[in-house]
Scaffold this active site. Structure first.
Site, PDB file in Angstrom:
ATOM      1  N   VAL A 103       1.134  -1.365   0.280  1.00 41.97           N
ATOM      2  CA  VAL A 103       0.244   0.186  -0.059  1.00 41.97           C
ATOM      3  C   VAL A 103       0.534   1.317   0.037  1.00 41.97           C
ATOM      4  O   VAL A 103       1.891   1.438   0.420  1.00 41.97           O
ATOM      5  CB  VAL A 103      -1.159   0.098   1.552  1.00 41.97           C
ATOM      6  CG1 VAL A 103      -1.472   1.040   1.266  1.00 41.97           C
ATOM      7  CG2 VAL A 103      -1.961  -0.934   1.022  1.00 41.97           C
ATOM      8  N   CYS A 104       0.961   2.051  -1.082  1.00 43.10           N
ATOM      9  CA  CYS A 104       1.215   3.552  -0.753  1.00 43.10           C
ATOM     10  C   CYS A 104       2.799   3.260  -1.232  1.00 43.10           C
ATOM     11  O   CYS A 104       3.088   2.137  -1.595  1.00 43.10           O
ATOM     12  CB  CYS A 104       1.049   4.105   0.724  1.00 43.10           C
ATOM     13  SG  CYS A 104       1.740   6.190   0.106  1.00 43.10           S
ATOM     14  N   THR A 105       3.868   3.361   0.200  1.00 44.22           N
ATOM     15  CA  THR A 105       5.037   3.600  -0.345  1.00 44.22           C
ATOM     16  C   THR A 105       5.380   2.590   0.481  1.00 44.22           C
ATOM     17  O   THR A 105       6.700   2.384   0.475  1.00 44.22           O
ATOM     18  CB  THR A 105       5.757   5.237   0.496  1.00 44.22           C
ATOM     19  OG1 THR A 105       5.439   5.402   2.405  1.00 44.22           O
ATOM     20  CG2 THR A 105       5.383   6.721  -0.015  1.00 44.22           C
ATOM     21  N   THR A 123       2.567   3.060  -6.742  1.00 43.59           N
ATOM     22  CA  THR A 123       2.554   3.941  -5.467  1.00 43.59           C
ATOM     23  C   THR A 123       1.598   5.084  -4.980  1.00 43.59           C
ATOM     24  O   THR A 123       1.324   5.734  -6.486  1.00 43.59           O
ATOM     25  CB  THR A 123       4.258   4.080  -4.794  1.00 43.59           C
ATOM     26  OG1 THR A 123       4.362   4.152  -4.222  1.00 43.59           O
ATOM     27  CG2 THR A 123       5.021   5.208  -5.301  1.00 43.59           C
ATOM     28  N   ALA A 156      -1.611   2.499  -4.180  1.00 44.84           N
ATOM     29  CA  ALA A 156      -1.671   4.053  -4.299  1.00 44.84           C
ATOM     30  C   ALA A 156      -2.539   4.322  -2.821  1.00 44.84           C
ATOM     31  O   ALA A 156      -1.949   3.751  -1.983  1.00 44.84           O
ATOM     32  CB  ALA A 156      -2.729   5.036  -5.457  1.00 44.84           C
TER      33      ALA A 156
END
Length: 328
Positions: A103-105, A123, A156
């Site tokens: 998830v995300c970073t 990302t 993202a």
């Protein structure tokens, strides 16, 4: 489901997947999901908001086969992506997992572990350039909310974790269960992978232009109200001429077209995630009638509402600079 956390992780990255899986269990997921939080110490971790995520297991103590390994993101990923203790355990657990996700970073941590070489990934839109520079062997695509490349899923920022988890639930147990979970969580079912990270809902004018940003939020939250240029200008305390100039500068469109785009995107999501009639959807989104909605769909996506409901993925908005006279 093993969720890998570390200090200064984003708490939403943990809460969105675990909450959705919990709801799936309540609605009868068979077999049910067993959710475990794991960290290096096993004593929990401090989220970036300061809330401590207590409990969990030591990463080194997790053994056996894993269905899904999910690595969260957050400010702490800047350290975690170079922490060989974490990377070694992520590599080990990935080799035991049916699928791997971030998830995300958290994508940076998977990349640091060497699990993304040669893959197409995403990302958070604000960190794509950094990801490309640090890991040039990865194909970074910031357009989608999430990407599946083989058995690896990357997503993202923050709340896209919910979209990803709903997709995993649908893969595992079918669309009915995923729909029930989405309704339980009062969210759309579910924003598709190819839904742009930055749409009219999330358009990001330069940080200095707070006025445009605030008005976009107001538009999205008050679809059925008077959103004419004069009403928006009065709310912002500027002239209609100045407002029109601001929208042209920061969004490349007029206030009226921006309002119509937001209403149309909201209507498209409702058309795909609910059984409401097109007339009811039109009223909820401030488009007055089914005929007005039909024309808005044609102008924005080039297809009708009935076709949007049948399409496997969310259509992408048309490029307003091109000729679309052959739309059907």
């Amino acid at each position: 489901m093993v969720i890998v956390a570390y200090d200064d992780a984003q708490i939403l990255d943990v809460a969105c997947p675990s909450g959705a899986l919990e709801s799936a269990n309540l609605y009868g997921a068979a077999p049910p999901y067993a959710i475990e939080l794991a960290s290096i110490s096993g004593r929990g971790s401090r989220s970036s908001s300061g809330i401590v995520l207590a409990g969990g297991r030591r990463l080194a103590a997790v053994t056996g086969q894993i269905d899904t390994l999910l690595v969260v993101g957050g400010p702490g990923s800047r350290t975690a992506m170079f922490d060989e203790r974490i990377l070694t355990q992520v590599r080990r657990l990935a080799s035991r997992s049916r699928r791997i996700a971030s998830v995300c970073t958290g994508t940076f941590v998977l990349a640091g572990a060497g699990l993304l070489d040669g893959r197409r990934v995403t990302t958070h839109w604000g960190y794509g350039n950094i990801l490309t520079k640090v890991f040039p062997s990865i194909a970074v695509d910031l357009a989608p909310l999430y990407i599946q490349d083989g058995n690896v899923y990357t997503s993202a920022g923050a709340t896209s974790a919910l979209d990803l988890t709903l997709a995993l639930i649908e893969d595992d147990h079918g669309p009915t269960l995923a729909r029930n979970v989405a309704r339980e969580l009062v969210t759309y079912l579910h924003r598709p992978a190819n839904q742009a990270q930055i749409s009219m809902f999330l358009s990001a004018p330069p940080p200095g232009d707070r006025l445009v940003r605030d008005l976009l939020g107001h538009i999205a939250a008050h679809l059925v109200e008077d959103l004419g240029t004069s009403a928006l200008a009065a709310r912002a305390g500027v002239s209609t001429r100045h407002l029109t100039r601001l929208f042209a500068t920061h969004l490349g469109t007029t206030p009226a077209r921006a309002v119509r785009a937001v209403r149309t995107e909201a209507a498209a999501h409702l058309a795909r995630s609910s059984e409401l009639s097109l007339a009811a959807i039109a009223r909820r989104c401030g488009l007055r009638s089914a005929e007005t909605l039909r024309q808005a769909f044609l102008d924005h996506y080039g297809v009708t509402g009935d076709r949007i409901r049948r399409m496997p993925d969310m259509p992408q908005p048309l490029d307003p600079r091109q000729d679309h006279s052959s739309r059907t």
